[in-house]
Scaffold this motif. Structure first.
Motif, PDB file in Angstrom:
ATOM      1  N   LEU A   8     -14.518  -5.268  17.242  1.00 18.22           N
ATOM      2  CA  LEU A   8     -14.551  -4.273  18.316  1.00 18.22           C
ATOM      3  C   LEU A   8     -15.836  -4.394  19.137  1.00 18.22           C
ATOM      4  O   LEU A   8     -15.824  -4.261  20.362  1.00 18.22           O
ATOM      5  N   LEU A   9     -16.947  -4.676  18.429  1.00 20.22           N
ATOM      6  CA  LEU A   9     -18.222  -4.841  19.132  1.00 20.22           C
ATOM      7  C   LEU A   9     -18.174  -6.063  20.035  1.00 20.22           C
ATOM      8  O   LEU A   9     -18.644  -6.035  21.183  1.00 20.22           O
ATOM      9  N   ARG A  10     -17.596  -7.179  19.524  1.00 22.90           N
ATOM     10  CA  ARG A  10     -17.479  -8.383  20.338  1.00 22.90           C
ATOM     11  C   ARG A  10     -16.576  -8.145  21.553  1.00 22.90           C
ATOM     12  O   ARG A  10     -16.857  -8.613  22.664  1.00 22.90           O
ATOM     13  N   LEU A  11     -15.470  -7.421  21.310  1.00 19.81           N
ATOM     14  CA  LEU A  11     -14.546  -7.117  22.419  1.00 19.81           C
ATOM     15  C   LEU A  11     -15.227  -6.265  23.486  1.00 19.81           C
ATOM     16  O   LEU A  11     -15.077  -6.508  24.698  1.00 19.81           O
ATOM     17  N   ALA A  12     -15.983  -5.275  23.047  1.00 18.07           N
ATOM     18  CA  ALA A  12     -16.694  -4.420  24.001  1.00 18.07           C
ATOM     19  C   ALA A  12     -17.723  -5.226  24.786  1.00 18.07           C
ATOM     20  O   ALA A  12     -17.863  -5.068  26.015  1.00 18.07           O
ATOM     21  N   ALA A  13     -18.440  -6.121  24.089  1.00 15.08           N
ATOM     22  CA  ALA A  13     -19.428  -6.963  24.774  1.00 15.08           C
ATOM     23  C   ALA A  13     -18.752  -7.879  25.789  1.00 15.08           C
ATOM     24  O   ALA A  13     -19.264  -8.091  26.900  1.00 15.08           O
ATOM     25  N   LEU A  15     -15.898  -7.312  27.335  1.00 13.98           N
ATOM     26  CA  LEU A  15     -15.444  -6.503  28.471  1.00 13.98           C
ATOM     27  C   LEU A  15     -16.604  -6.158  29.404  1.00 13.98           C
ATOM     28  O   LEU A  15     -16.467  -6.206  30.631  1.00 13.98           O
ATOM     29  N   ILE A  16     -17.750  -5.821  28.812  1.00 11.74           N
ATOM     30  CA  ILE A  16     -18.922  -5.506  29.631  1.00 11.74           C
ATOM     31  C   ILE A  16     -19.348  -6.725  30.429  1.00 11.74           C
ATOM     32  O   ILE A  16     -19.681  -6.640  31.624  1.00 11.74           O
TER      33      ILE A  16
END
Length: 625
Positions: A8-13, A15-16
């Motif tokens: 989830l952290l990688r996905l959020a990064a 997306l950002i």
């Protein structure tokens, strides 16, 4: 759980990061569309170098070098307009062409249908040949400047010329002289309101059991006016004795006709040398139009062979419409000239494509027009014209409520002239060096009609410019109601002579001006209008002008920035006469105490509509309630 959190952290990064990349790309593309002012470029169409210098307010000052002609300066104006207002120019042109729906879809179809029926662009194309040789050269040079900017954008990959064009894919065709004439006609359409006035008067007449009340509900401007009118129902007995309650169709923000009462207004006034502290003429102009972003006006300075000129232009039009040179200053205000009439045309019951004229039935002039709509099939429209003007549908402006069965409505309007020389007149005005030359230049102005306020070194004057329809004195409704188009007495008799346009030169008091107010009283058909702007501004202006014997630049600026409401100062004592100082003392915090506080504030208020004061809000809320 930890693995899920890491993903989830990688996905959020990710997306950002994508958002940042997309934002950076959008910014880069938009920035590419913004003009670069500090550069030297070589463009086709110039005979000598032109320099455009912008001041701290970004106003372009356009200079031609040694050997440059006036056409080179007009080229520079076209280039500057296209640098800063290309999107605005594209929208104005498409509005005048009736081609907005190609970009915005069905929501602008009503606008396209209306403008196509008026054939604004076709008439503009016909008017090109009516311009003087000098004006035509200026129009062509201006168009070349616009097109040079478009070419520069395309060849140097400068985005699309305006950030808005990334949101709406609007291909930019080369600019032509007819486009400038069409924009001028569009300005006339936006400032015209008599069509809506006639519909409102007719609908109100139908709703009233007592025709005498029509004058009470829709009164004339102060001063002696017309006393009697026929009942609209007596002109067309087939109509019901009530006004339709059907709501008017919603209008797009791009619809070219402003709602009644919101067509804009303006102020202009001048002082002769004997009323000026410095011993020279003074002139002020505030031509406020409908609020928009960007605004309608664009300030510019042009150095022509006749000298420098600075003032307000409208992007798309190669003329300074309000401004000054070293010898002459000029300002404009809406004249409210009655330049529109509605005609009820009687159809042939056996052949609906024919209508009645004084010579018998004739066939409508017709031609098809195809309107393309984004993401939808095109619409084919049949344009119809009578001898009186284009035929309008009943869905526009509530016309169906005042149109008898077996009839249609046509519009007579001075701007529907295939030989419109208004742009030639505007360019000639710029080259005038004194008041008399400027008044002579105004003869070619057709529409929009304006009050032209002038000042040279010794003289001030005001002249109404624009075509006056010549009407028969026996006209059934005196141009205030839709009339029977087949009756000869209701038809226009061409254009009244320019000498009959109101003119005031060197007034004895040394000051003249206009705030769209009624300027004179002349009997029909020599009248100017039965509908004028509000009278509160002229009353306040008169007091400001008469408050001192001589004026200065600062006193004129003070008058322009004045925020005192003459209406509030006049109405408050009348409305509040039986409210103030009634009742006993009230407890703090009670509604009665709040009422007394509000009334005390209003009783001590001088009518200044300052945004930091509570009184204007109290006054507006009270008046509305």
């Amino acid at each position: 759980m930890a693995r899920l959190f890491r993903w989830l952290l990688r996905l959020a990064a990710a997306l950002i990061l994508l958002i940042l990349i997309a934002s950076g790309l959008a910014y880069y593309l938009a920035a590419q569309s913004l003009p670069e002012y500090n550069k030297q470029i070589s463009l086709p169409g110039l005979s000598a170098p032109v320099e455009i210098i912008r001041d701290n307010a970004n106003v372009p000052h356009i200079f031609g070098s040694f050997g440059a002609s006036d056409e080179d300066v007009y080229f520079g104006l076209g280039y500057a307009h296209a640098q800063d207002r290309l999107w605005q120019m594209a929208v104005l042109r498409r509005t005048a062409q009736g081609r907005l729906s190609e970009i915005f879809g069905r929501r602008t179809l009503e606008s396209d249908l209306f403008v196509r029926r008026l054939d604004i662009y076709g008439l503009s194309q016909q008017s090109v040949s009516a311009q003087s040789a000098e004006a035509l050269q200026s129009l062509k040079a201006y168009s070349a400047g616009v097109n040079a900017r478009i070419l520069e954008i395309n060849e140097d990959a400068l985005g699309r010329g305006a950030p808005e064009m990334f949101l709406f894919n609007m291909p930019m065709a080369p600019w032509q002289p007819a486009d400038s004439i069409a924009v001028m006609k569009l300005m006339a359409l936006r400032s015209s309101h008599h069509l809506q006035d006639e519909v409102l008067r007719a609908r109100t007449s139908l709703a009233l059991a007592d025709p005498e009340r029509l004058q009470d509900i829709l009164p004339d401007a102060p001063g002696k006016g017309i006393t009697t009118l026929p009942e609209y129902a007596s002109l067309f007995p087939g109509l019901p004795r009530y006004a339709s309650a059907a709501p008017l169709p919603p209008k797009s923000s791009l619809f070219p006709v402003s709602p009644r009462g919101f067509g804009g207004a303006s102020n202009a006034w001048a002082a002769a040398p004997n009323r000026s502290a410095a011993g020279g003429s003074l002139l002020a102009n505030d031509p406020h139009l409908t609020l928009s972003a960007p605004g309608s006006w664009y300030l510019a300075r042009m150095e022509l062979a006749t000298g420098g000129i600075i003032g307000g232009t409208i992007p798309g039009i190669p003329a300074i419409l309000t401004g000054r040179s070293e010898q002459l200053g000029w300002g404009i205000t809406a004249s409210f000239l009655d330049d529109q009439d509605l005609f009820i045309e009687k159809l042939n019951p056996n052949t609906p494509e024919e209508y009645l004229t004084p010579q018998g039935y004739r066939t409508f002039t017709k031609r098809p027009s195809i309107i393309k709509i984004k993401d939808e099939p095109p619409v084919t429209l049949t344009l119809r014209w009578s001898e009186n003007g284009p035929i309008l549908p009943g869905s526009l402006f509530g016309l169906s409520a005042i149109t008898p069965p077996g009839h249609v409505v046509s519009l007579g309007w001075t701007a529907l002239d295939p030989h419109d020389t208004s742009l030639t007149a505007a360019i000639d005005l710029m080259r005038s060096s004194n008041v008399s030359q400027a008044i002579a230049a105004g003869e070619g102005f057709i529409a929009p009609s304006q009050n032209l306020v002038l000042a040279d070194r010794t003289t001030i004057a005001q002249k109404t410019i624009g075509a006056f329809p010549a009407r028969d004195a026996r006209h059934h409704s005196k141009g205030r109601l839709p009339s029977q188009g087949w009756q000869r007495v209701n038809r226009w008799l061409g254009r009244a002579p320019y000498a009959a346009n109101p003119e005031f030169t060197s007034p004895r008091g040394g000051i003249l001006g206009n705030t769209n107010n009624k300027i004179l009283q002349r009997p029909f058909p020599s009248h100017v209008s039965y509908s004028w702007g509000d009278t509160q501004r002229v009353n306040r202006w008169r007091r400001l002008m008469q408050s001192r014997e001589v004026h200065t630049r600062d006193s004129f600026m003070e008058a322009q920035l004045d925020t005192v409401s003459y209406t509030a100062r006049s109405l408050l004592p009348l409305i509040g006469a039986d409210l103030w100082f009634t009742g006993g003392a009230a407890e703090d915090g009670s509604r009665e105490k709040q009422r007394q506080t509000a009334l005390t504030l209003l009783s001590e208020w001088n009518g200044e509509m300052n945004e930091h004061l509570p009184e204007p809000l109290l006054y507006a809320a009270w008046l509305r309630a």
